[in-house]
Design an enzyme around this catalytic site. Structure first.
Site, mmCIF file in Angstrom:
data_model
loop_
_atom_site.group_PDB
_atom_site.id
_atom_site.type_symbol
_atom_site.label_atom_id
_atom_site.label_comp_id
_atom_site.label_asym_id
_atom_site.label_seq_id
_atom_site.Cartn_x
_atom_site.Cartn_y
_atom_site.Cartn_z
ATOM 1 N N GLU A 104 26.576 46.477 29.393
ATOM 2 C CA GLU A 104 27.291 47.079 28.260
ATOM 3 C C GLU A 104 28.482 46.239 27.803
ATOM 4 O O GLU A 104 28.805 46.209 26.620
ATOM 5 C CB GLU A 104 27.738 48.503 28.611
ATOM 6 C CG GLU A 104 26.579 49.468 28.884
ATOM 7 C CD GLU A 104 25.620 49.652 27.713
ATOM 8 O OE1 GLU A 104 25.934 49.212 26.581
ATOM 9 O OE2 GLU A 104 24.524 50.204 27.933
ATOM 10 N N HIS B 107 21.453 44.109 23.017
ATOM 11 C CA HIS B 107 20.879 44.357 24.343
ATOM 12 C C HIS B 107 19.578 43.577 24.562
ATOM 13 O O HIS B 107 19.155 43.410 25.713
ATOM 14 C CB HIS B 107 20.587 45.843 24.532
ATOM 15 C CG HIS B 107 21.738 46.649 25.068
ATOM 16 N ND1 HIS B 107 22.397 46.325 26.227
ATOM 17 C CD2 HIS B 107 22.322 47.800 24.616
ATOM 18 C CE1 HIS B 107 23.343 47.248 26.467
ATOM 19 N NE2 HIS B 107 23.320 48.147 25.496
ATOM 20 N N TYR C 40 32.127 49.201 28.882
ATOM 21 C CA TYR C 40 31.949 48.724 27.511
ATOM 22 C C TYR C 40 33.144 47.885 27.071
ATOM 23 O O TYR C 40 33.048 46.686 26.883
ATOM 24 C CB TYR C 40 31.799 49.911 26.549
ATOM 25 C CG TYR C 40 30.495 50.655 26.662
ATOM 26 C CD1 TYR C 40 29.473 50.441 25.744
ATOM 27 C CD2 TYR C 40 30.277 51.583 27.669
ATOM 28 C CE1 TYR C 40 28.262 51.131 25.824
ATOM 29 C CE2 TYR C 40 29.078 52.275 27.767
ATOM 30 C CZ TYR C 40 28.078 52.042 26.843
ATOM 31 O OH TYR C 40 26.890 52.717 26.941
ATOM 32 N N GLU D 38 18.475 51.007 23.850
ATOM 33 C CA GLU D 38 17.913 49.690 23.568
ATOM 34 C C GLU D 38 16.496 49.488 24.084
ATOM 35 O O GLU D 38 16.181 48.425 24.631
ATOM 36 C CB GLU D 38 18.833 48.629 24.175
ATOM 37 C CG GLU D 38 18.929 48.647 25.726
ATOM 38 C CD GLU D 38 19.991 49.564 26.306
ATOM 39 O OE1 GLU D 38 20.357 50.543 25.641
ATOM 40 O OE2 GLU D 38 20.457 49.300 27.431
ATOM 41 N N ASP E 275 24.959 59.285 35.328
ATOM 42 C CA ASP E 275 25.257 59.884 34.016
ATOM 43 C C ASP E 275 26.719 60.325 33.917
ATOM 44 O O ASP E 275 27.237 60.521 32.817
ATOM 45 C CB ASP E 275 24.380 61.120 33.777
ATOM 46 C CG ASP E 275 22.925 60.746 33.543
ATOM 47 O OD1 ASP E 275 22.670 59.614 33.095
ATOM 48 O OD2 ASP E 275 22.053 61.586 33.827
ATOM 49 N N HIS F 95 24.630 46.642 18.251
ATOM 50 C CA HIS F 95 24.762 46.879 19.693
ATOM 51 C C HIS F 95 23.384 46.947 20.367
ATOM 52 O O HIS F 95 23.127 46.243 21.344
ATOM 53 C CB HIS F 95 25.560 48.166 19.926
ATOM 54 C CG HIS F 95 25.733 48.536 21.367
ATOM 55 N ND1 HIS F 95 26.900 48.315 22.062
ATOM 56 C CD2 HIS F 95 24.884 49.098 22.254
ATOM 57 C CE1 HIS F 95 26.758 48.730 23.313
ATOM 58 N NE2 HIS F 95 25.539 49.215 23.449
ATOM 59 N N GLU F 96 22.509 47.787 19.839
ATOM 60 C CA GLU F 96 21.198 47.932 20.497
ATOM 61 C C GLU F 96 20.395 46.638 20.402
ATOM 62 O O GLU F 96 19.683 46.264 21.327
ATOM 63 C CB GLU F 96 20.424 49.127 19.920
ATOM 64 C CG GLU F 96 21.149 50.478 19.990
ATOM 65 C CD GLU F 96 21.786 50.805 21.335
ATOM 66 O OE1 GLU F 96 21.339 50.266 22.361
ATOM 67 O OE2 GLU F 96 22.764 51.587 21.355
HETATM 68 N N1 BES Z 1 22.200 51.831 26.910
HETATM 69 C C1 BES Z 1 23.160 52.603 26.205
HETATM 70 C C2 BES Z 1 22.955 54.066 26.344
HETATM 71 C C3 BES Z 1 22.952 54.533 27.774
HETATM 72 C C4 BES Z 1 23.772 53.946 28.717
HETATM 73 C C5 BES Z 1 22.122 55.559 28.157
HETATM 74 C C6 BES Z 1 23.718 54.383 30.034
HETATM 75 C C7 BES Z 1 22.094 56.005 29.464
HETATM 76 C C8 BES Z 1 22.894 55.421 30.404
HETATM 77 C C9 BES Z 1 23.217 52.238 24.741
HETATM 78 O O1 BES Z 1 23.010 50.892 24.496
HETATM 79 C C10 BES Z 1 24.606 52.532 24.266
HETATM 80 O O2 BES Z 1 25.512 51.921 24.768
HETATM 81 N N2 BES Z 1 24.756 53.430 23.328
HETATM 82 C C11 BES Z 1 26.033 53.746 22.748
HETATM 83 C C12 BES Z 1 26.217 52.819 21.577
HETATM 84 C C13 BES Z 1 27.603 52.537 21.151
HETATM 85 C C14 BES Z 1 28.488 52.019 22.226
HETATM 86 C C15 BES Z 1 27.569 51.575 19.988
HETATM 87 C C16 BES Z 1 25.994 55.198 22.327
HETATM 88 O O3 BES Z 1 24.929 55.809 22.447
HETATM 89 O O4 BES Z 1 26.990 55.734 21.900
HETATM 90 ZN ZN ZN Z 2 24.659 49.735 25.187
#
Ligand code: BES
Ligand code: ZN
Length: 651
Positions: free
Chosen positions: A356, A337, A419, A309, A411, A333-334
């Site tokens: 999230e 955010h 979520y 995001e 990570d 989703h993005e």
């Molecule tokens: N912000 C996250 C990705 C992220 C979270 C990167 C924590 C590093 C550390 C992003 O918004 C996300 O949640 N992406 C998901 C989307 C899905 C849940 C719709 C993904 O990449 O799968």
């Molecule tokens: Zn997210």
């Protein structure tokens, strides 16, 4: 491995803080169940303390960043200067401590607005998770620090792509991924979500490439190799973002557009054509969009996430361009955010669920507004099923929303808990007090905390003075604490269901019982959602004849929808269905999205197919993002992160 790292990390952090005589910002909060932990228990994390940053945010706050970086594809380095404007919070004149990882620091100058002078600095040894603390001596009147540096070719937050890894195959590509703690691998700063900065940047690129950032991108900027950006709204460091490639722009609406390589531009603009509608409806319900434009950047397929995001410019995997808008909830989703996460941010990684979970809740609402109730029901039910699967595998301590992340790599703490469990909690609140009131609550919440970073306890305190007062008879504070501080899902939690899926249960049953051959199943109206539900609900073990029956009737191995392909390949690996292996290899070597790769490599390992996992992984590895390499190495070689650099050691 995590256990082994834990003491080192704590000692190191403590030593740096004590040695330098610096003040780590003390939390202003401290309520919540963990504060009464008895001495016999390991004391809980302190609310508001970021255990993933060396920065002495109690002494100084960085307020603004001026970046001037040259992008050197031949050496795979970013090189230049970061000038930080700092605010002093006390008179102690401690050194300024910043976060870095793998940065080569050439010089540091301190300034007071009139002139700069070289100043002494030192770097600690590198911690596997946190990187290195950069300690800078400051004259008493310094308000500005200028750091000349270059990044490491292996920087954890950068991926340098060869032309063959792009759609056009002619030009290299670079992108950053800062969340959670990788901004420090390309900019020295206070790399904590509790600190917000504005920034300006000058990015110098090869002449035929375009740079874009989480800032005011100008689609009409002349392509002369020098790009200037400004981000006037304060953002946490994990939202700093840059990409450089052979990018074109196409408008989708008044405030929305897409940047992509030429080969993908039209398909992306068509797939995501509803972005403007999503933006408008979200504003109607949750308050104005505060970031000016909302554009999408389509990355090459090695991008390790579905989406990121980055403000004004979400980074998006190309693997969701399915041709039928079936996977566009990622965009919702993005976009969401922009309220939950970017406007109101988590203060530390323990509080990630505030980002999230609220975003997952908003995503569903946006999808319902734009695509209707059936899709809402299906997407809610799919999330719920994923959560149940996740709960079956997780340790209790990892099922807690306000998770203890001390000593762990953020990570590694990823799961459906922040979520889906968090969104289910919000859904329960919505169900109890009614949608209209809950929407009003969220609107007020985004206004109350806009451009701030908050803790779990800040949220709880806000609940106490709002909903828990206005809807006292409907809500129960103990239950709210159970949701946030206890593992699992409280008894009687909502269980989202979809009629469309309920109709599929007997269909699957009848096929499993051998009463209906796959060819007799009428799947003509199924979308990705039905396929995912149908496939993910299969028992673990299927016979070869059953797999062939499904594949012949529905050509699943050849599915071009990556989510369907993923669900099918997981079944195929589990049951050693060899006709799918060529597709599996192609999938694993052409896509870098961890959500797909990690479960597939894990299934290969669990199925006793380690040789195949290693062979495919080593073939794909040069094209994978550093994070993808790190996380999947752990699965394949069951090894420590530091050994993961060298596959030879691991075999
Ligand atoms: N912000 C996250 C990705 C992220 C979270 C990167 C924590 C590093 C550390 C992003 O918004 C996300 O949640 N992406 C998901 C989307 C899905 C849940 C719709 C993904 O990449 O799968
Ligand atoms: Zn997210």
């Amino acid at each position: 491995m995590l256990h082994r790292l834990f003491p080192t990390f704590l000692l190191l952090g403590a030593a740096i803080l004590a040695g330098a005589g610096c003040t780590k910002s003390e939390p202003e909060h401290g309520v919540g169940p963990q504060s009464d932990a008895g001495p016999e228990r390991r004391a809980g994390p302190v609310s508001g303390v970021d255990y993933h940053s060396f920065a002495n945010t109690g002494d100084y706050r960085v307020r603004h960043l001026d970046l001037d970086l040259t992008v050197d594809f031949s050496r795979k380095v970013l090189e230049g200067e970061a000038i930080l404007q700092i605010e002093r919070l006390n008179e102690e004149n401690n050194p300024l401590v910043l976060d870095t990882r793998g940065l080569s620091i050439e010089s540091v100058r301190a300034g007071n607005g009139e002139h700069f002078e070289e100043t002494a600095f030192s770097l600690t040894d590198s911690d596997d998770i946190l990187g290195q603390a950069l300690s800078i001596e400051l004259p008493g009147d310094a308000t500005t620090v200028a750091i000349r540096y270059r990044t490491d070719p292996e920087a954890s937050g950068l991926q340098w792509l060869e032309p063959r890894q792009t759609a056009g195959k002619r030009h290299p590509f670079l992108f950053t991924q800062a969340q959670a703690i990788h901004a420090r691998s390309f900019v020295p700063l206070q790399d904590t979500p509790g600190v917000r900065i504005t920034y300006n940047a000058t990015i110098r690129t090869p002449r035929d490439l375009r740079a874009v950032m989480s800032a005011n991108n100008d689609p009409d900027a002349g392509q002369d190799g020098v790009y200037r950006f400004s981000m006037p709204q304060p953002i946490p460091s994990y939202l700093l973002a840059l990409a450089v490639g052979d990018l074109e722009f196409k408008a989708m609406g008044k405030r929305t557009g897409v940047y992509a390589e030429h080969e993908l531009l039209d398909a992306a603009a068509a797939e995501f054509a509803d972005t403007e509608a999503m933006l408008e409806i979200t504003e109607d319900v949750y308050g104005p969009y505060r970031w000016d434009r909302y554009d999408l950047l389509i990355l090459p397929p090695s991008f390790p996430f579905g989406g990121m995001e980055n403000p004004r410019l979400s980074f998006i995997t190309p693997t969701v361009i399915a041709g039928d808008k079936s996977l566009v909830s990622l965009i919702a989703h993005e976009l969401a955010h922009s309220w939950s996460g970017n406007l109101v941010s988590n203060a530390t990684w323990r509080d990630l669920w505030l980002n999230e979970g609220f975003t997952t809740y908003l995503t569903k609402r946006i999808m319902q507004f734009v695509y209707g109730d059936d899709r809402y029901d299906m997407e809610m039910a799919l999330d719920y099923a994923d959560l149940q699967t996740a709960l079956a595998d997780l340790d209790d301590s990892d099922e807690i929303l306000a998770i203890d992340v001390r000593g762990r790599d953020p990570d590694d703490v990823f799961s459906d808990i922040p979520y889906v469990k968090a969104s289910l909690f919000l859904y329960e609140l919505e169900q109890k007090i009614g949608r209209a009131d809950f929407d009003r609550f969220l609107l007020d919440y985004f206004n109350e905390f806009s451009f701030q970073s908050i803790t779990t306890e800040d949220f709880l305190a806000y609940l106490e003075r709002t909903l828990l007062k206005t809807h006292m008879e409907l809500l129960d504070v103990d239950r709210i604490h159970e949701w946030i501080f206890e593992p699992g899902i409280p008894d009687g939690a909502p269980h989202p269901r979809s009629d469309a899926f309920t109709r599929l249960d007997p269909v699957r049953r009848s096929w499993l019982d051998g009463d209906t051959p796959a060819a007799d199943i009428d799947s003509s109206a199924w979308t990705y959602h039905e396929w995912k539900y149908f496939l993910d609900g299969m028992p673990e073990a299927l016979s070869d004849a059953q797999l062939r029956d499904l594949d012949q009737a529905f050509a699943l191995t050849a599915s071009t929808n990556n989510e369907i392909a993923f669900s099918w390949l997981r079944i195929a690996v589990r049951n050693d269905y060899q006709p799918a292996y060529a597709r599996l290899e192609d999938f694993l070597t052409s896509i870098g999205r961890n959500k797909f790769l990690m479960p597939l490599y894990q299934e290969l390992m669990d199925a006793g197919n380690a040789d195949m996992a290693i062979r495919i992984f080593e073939k794909a590895r040069p094209g994978y993002h550093p994070l993808t390499v790190k996380r999947n190495s752990k699965i394949i070689y069951a090894e420590d992160a530091e050994d993961a650099e060298d596959p030879q050691d691991a075999e």
